[in-house]
Design an enzyme around this catalytic site. Structure first.
Site, mmCIF file in Angstrom:
data_model
loop_
_atom_site.group_PDB
_atom_site.id
_atom_site.type_symbol
_atom_site.label_atom_id
_atom_site.label_comp_id
_atom_site.label_asym_id
_atom_site.label_seq_id
_atom_site.Cartn_x
_atom_site.Cartn_y
_atom_site.Cartn_z
ATOM 1 N N SER A 179 0.853 -1.167 0.000
ATOM 2 C CA SER A 179 0.000 0.000 0.000
ATOM 3 C C SER A 179 0.905 1.240 0.000
ATOM 4 O O SER A 179 2.128 1.094 0.021
ATOM 5 C CB SER A 179 -0.828 -0.080 1.270
ATOM 6 N N LYS A 197 -2.785 9.630 -8.770
ATOM 7 C CA LYS A 197 -3.225 8.435 -8.045
ATOM 8 C C LYS A 197 -4.641 8.131 -8.519
ATOM 9 O O LYS A 197 -5.613 8.755 -8.071
ATOM 10 C CB LYS A 197 -3.196 8.694 -6.540
ATOM 11 N N CYS A 244 -46.997 14.062 -12.088
ATOM 12 C CA CYS A 244 -45.808 14.662 -12.695
ATOM 13 C C CYS A 244 -45.786 16.165 -12.419
ATOM 14 O O CYS A 244 -46.781 16.846 -12.656
ATOM 15 C CB CYS A 244 -45.819 14.397 -14.201
ATOM 16 N N CYS A 289 -42.926 9.604 -15.299
ATOM 17 C CA CYS A 289 -44.124 10.176 -15.886
ATOM 18 C C CYS A 289 -44.295 9.458 -17.217
ATOM 19 O O CYS A 289 -43.385 9.447 -18.029
ATOM 20 C CB CYS A 289 -43.938 11.673 -16.113
HETATM 21 S S1 IVH Z 1 2.241 2.632 -6.725
HETATM 22 C C1 IVH Z 1 4.390 0.106 -3.845
HETATM 23 N N1 IVH Z 1 1.159 4.435 -8.236
HETATM 24 O O1 IVH Z 1 -3.062 3.279 -4.760
HETATM 25 C C2 IVH Z 1 3.573 1.120 -4.516
HETATM 26 N N2 IVH Z 1 -0.282 3.161 -6.835
HETATM 27 O O2 IVH Z 1 -2.988 3.350 -1.855
HETATM 28 C C3 IVH Z 1 2.420 0.483 -5.130
HETATM 29 N N3 IVH Z 1 -2.669 3.678 -7.063
HETATM 30 O O3 IVH Z 1 -2.886 -0.193 -4.274
HETATM 31 C C4 IVH Z 1 1.492 1.332 -5.820
HETATM 32 N N4 IVH Z 1 -2.432 5.212 -8.637
HETATM 33 O O4 IVH Z 1 -4.196 0.721 -6.296
HETATM 34 C C5 IVH Z 1 0.930 3.489 -7.312
HETATM 35 N N5 IVH Z 1 0.298 6.025 -9.668
HETATM 36 C C6 IVH Z 1 0.109 5.090 -8.764
HETATM 37 C C7 IVH Z 1 -1.199 4.770 -8.298
HETATM 38 C C8 IVH Z 1 -1.343 3.791 -7.318
HETATM 39 C C9 IVH Z 1 -3.297 4.548 -7.882
HETATM 40 C C10 IVH Z 1 -3.347 2.842 -6.062
HETATM 41 C C11 IVH Z 1 -2.976 1.388 -6.079
HETATM 42 C C12 IVH Z 1 -2.485 1.082 -4.706
HETATM 43 C C13 IVH Z 1 -3.113 2.154 -3.901
HETATM 44 C C14 IVH Z 1 -2.350 2.405 -2.642
#
Ligand code: IVH
Length: 702
Positions: free
Chosen positions: A114, A148, A439, A457
């Protein structure tokens, strides 16, 4: 970046008709498989893979969806005639498998960790300081910043270039084997392109649902009375749990990769050096910006937060990673997070306000949606004072009453939502919200639909529905009458000048000029725009009519088949069901529409008005005289006064064929501003290149 091409010149004609496909198969069936046919299968696979790559990796498709489907149809037909030639990595095999019984658990080769979260500049500075302290002075490194994406993480394994395993994150150590479903996602290549790939390539990334596709699916679900998905992330997770890959294919999920590991290892210093290689393999990679230090990182955080609302996918922050592979290894990990990366999460913006009223909006299909109106609050840079409550189940779930203090949120969703009622602040006189019996626009009795979630409607003459249907009819993706905006539509409907969208073709200048803020000149402009819309063609017309389940895509498929509204209207339900992508529900709705008095009258009126009902068929004699007969033409760069599609249409109308890539068979290349690699290829092959002026001459428009 260049796409690695096979040595074969790729077939790239204009439209291939179904008849053509059927006749190829007939002739293949009767004979032994020849080398030419094998070659054709190879060419088609290669061509389809290249278009997937152009669409998903390069974000610059060269052909229409229709043309793509034609290539796929031809390949399917050839493979059906020669099943022994089907390979698991053929593009036809994306939904080749049967529904699975369940998902087996698989262990990840490397734990899927994570990411630690931060929410402000101070926490980010602390992260940077920690790294610098561990590394000691004088160790230089770089960051990369990427969005992200709010989707579902997946890990993919390519062995010798073939996708062999896809798994969800699960608990980080073990996840579900979702290979069959992953193969149904077009953005994920079944086999890597080109050559030079490692024996084993591990890719991690995010599967997500593009907003537009998500909305379209929810709209279809609402029309069918099915429960809608709460947000794209939930929808993606739900879709990947589907046992039938066909369902996954229909939903058009997308994918971006952000983690790459190879065996044997790549001899490179930085992850960003791998990116071009991986893109060349046909894998779409998440946008990554290299940043020197924290200032640049902060600028990127701001840039993404500004871009957030316009993106076609939802992000909940950005991820900041160290780029140097050796430094990543030196920093290591905690039990849950790597120490070399951190997420900067955008705060979900929430605000408290008081619900003042709820009104009910009537959609074009009669669905009645409750809308909350509250005291204005500032959220995510704008002031909001209303939010859709979606349906009455939602009102009940929230136990919402007028007078309640509520929390309004604008999270990933750019659209504000009422997420919570603060029960302790409920005043004694708070009013429950009852679903309306009649309506709000026309007073007709309302009824619950089969699923029980939506109220409708059912009066087809309801003024609110007429207004919404007309708005839709004139919308950009339908008949595209941009001067027919909401204000004009409101007046036309209120004054009874338009009771049905077909009425717009009978409007007279003096009627329009009499509307508020409409002079003689604007009336003329509007009439001209309405006139012009008559030539949009049958597919857009069919979509514009707003038949339930028949959106732009389905309309294109149907017209692709029948070439005109009349032929489609004459088709039986069984016939329609045989078309790929047309299921029994669509077939039944289409037949019902054309069999109904209202449907028949609509068609008759549009036809009388001179609206184009079929794809133009030219007489053979005329066809032979067209200026570009027998010519294969490639367009590259920006042409003045033409969109790409318009230029291609102009070539086809002049009798020529449009090709997507330059080969020796190309007769000439039309090069506009900033021509790409195609102009270069043309020079190398000695193919004639002409400019826009000359092009106009050749199509007889100078
Ligand atoms: S890197 C070890 N890069 O965020 C690092 N994760 O909160 C692994 N995610 O499980 C992930 N965009 O589902 C990485 N640009 C990005 C990401 C990303 C979304 C998600 C992914 C991960 C979660 C962690």
């Amino acid at each position: 970046m260049a796409y690695p091409r096979s040595s074969q010149p790729l077939f790239a004609g204009a439209g291939v008709s179904r008849q053509y496909v059927i006749s190829i198969v007939k002739c293949y069936k009767g004979s032994r498989m020849s080398d030419a046919e094998k070659k054709r299968i190879q060419q088609l696979r290669e061509e389809i893979r290249r278009h997937d790559w152009l669409y998903y990796v390069q974000a610059s498709p060269e052909i229409s969806d229709r043309r793509y489907d034609e290539l796929m149809d031809e390949l399917k037909a050839l493979e059906a005639a020669n099943p022994e030639l089907i390979t698991p990595d053929s593009p036809t095999q994306r939904v080749g498998g049967e529904p699975v019984g369940g998902f087996e658990t698989v262990e990840h080769a490397e734990a899927m960790l994570s990411i630690d979260n931060t929410y402000n500049a101070d926490e980010l500075r602390a992260f940077d300081a920690r790294i610098r302290k561990v590394l000691g002075q004088g160790v230089a490194f770089h960051y990369v910043v990427e969005p992200k994406i709010d989707g579902v993480a997946v890990s993919l394994l390519y062995e010798d270039g073939t996708l062999t395993l896809a798994a969800t994150r699960g608990d980080g150590r073990r996840g579900d084997n979702i290979t069959a479903n992953t193969k149904a996602i077009r953005a994920i290549p079944l086999c890597l392109h080109g050559g030079g790939f490692p024996a084993r390539l591990f890719v991690t990334g995010e599967i997500y649902w593009p907003r537009k596709e998500f909305d379209a699916c929810n709209e279809r679900r609402a029309a069918e009375g099915l429960e809608m998905f709460k947000n794209p992330r939930n929808g993606t997770a739900g879709t990947l749990k589907q046992l039938d890959p066909k369902v996954v294919a229909e939903r058009r999920l997308d994918f971006r990769a952000y983690g790459f590991r190879a065996e044997p290892e790549w001899q490179v210093e930085r992850v960003t050096q791998v990116v071009n290689k991986v893109k060349g393999f046909g894998i779409p990679v998440n946008e990554m910006t290299p940043c020197g230090g924290l200032d640049e990182v902060n600028a990127e955080i701001d840039r993404w937060s500004r871009r957030r609302a316009e993106l076609d996918y939802e992000i909940d922050g950005v991820v900041i990673k160290v780029d140097e592979i050796a430094i990543r290894e030196a920093l290591g990990r905690t039990s849950r997070y790597p120490r070399w990366c951190i997420a900067y999460k955008y705060e979900t913006e929430r605000a408290e306000t008081v619900l003042r009223s709820v009104d009910f909006q009537v959609g074009r299909l009669g669905t009645i949606t409750p809308v909350a109106h509250f005291d204005p609050v500032a959220l995510g840079g704008t002031t909001v004072s209303s939010a859709s409550l979606h349906n009455f189940d939602q009102v009940e779930r929230l136990d919402l009453r007028v007078g309640d203090t509520v929390m309004v949120e604008k999270a990933g969703e750019i659209i504000p939502q009422v997420v919570e009622v603060l029960r302790e602040s409920r005043p004694g006189d708070a009013q429950p919200i009852a679903p309306p019996q009649t309506c709000p626009a026309c007073g007709a009795k309302t009824s619950r639909d089969a699923g029980g979630v939506y109220l409708r409607c059912v009066n087809p003459e309801c003024s609110a529905q007429i207004r919404e249907r007309l708005r839709f009819f004139a919308g950009r993706d339908q008949m595209d009458i941009d001067t027919l905006g909401p204000a004009v539509i409101d007046q036309l409907v209120t004054r009874g000048l338009v009771k049905h969208f077909a009425d717009i073709y009978a409007l007279r200048k003096e009627e329009i000029a009499g509307l508020e803020r409409m002079g003689e000149k604007s009336a003329e402009n509007l009439l001209a725009a309405i006139e012009e819309s008559k030539s949009r063609g049958p597919a857009r017309l069919l979509a514009a009519m707003g038949i339930r389940h028949v959106g732009g895509r389905v309309a294109e498929v149907l017209i692709g088949h029948y070439e005109g509204i009349d032929a489609l209207a004459a088709a039986s339900q069984e016939e329609l069901t045989e078309i790929d992508e047309v299921g029994p529900v669509i077939a039944a709705t289409v037949c019902e529409f054309f069999a109904s008095d209202a449907g028949r009258e609509t068609i008759a009126r549009l036809k009388n008005a001179g609206v184009k009902m079929s794809v133009e068929k030219r007489r053979q004699a005329d066809e032979a005289n067209l200026p570009l007969v027998g010519k294969t033409v490639v367009v590259t760069g920006t042409l003045e006064g033409f969109s790409r599609r318009e230029a291609q249409d102009a070539i086809k109308m002049a009798g020529g064929k449009v090709a997507s890539s330059v080969s020796k068979k190309t007769d000439f290349v039309v090069a506009g501003d900033n021509p790409g690699s195609k102009a270069k290829t043309a020079r190398e092959l000695g193919v004639e290149t002409i400019d826009c002026q000359e092009f106009l001459k050749r199509i007889g428009r100078s």
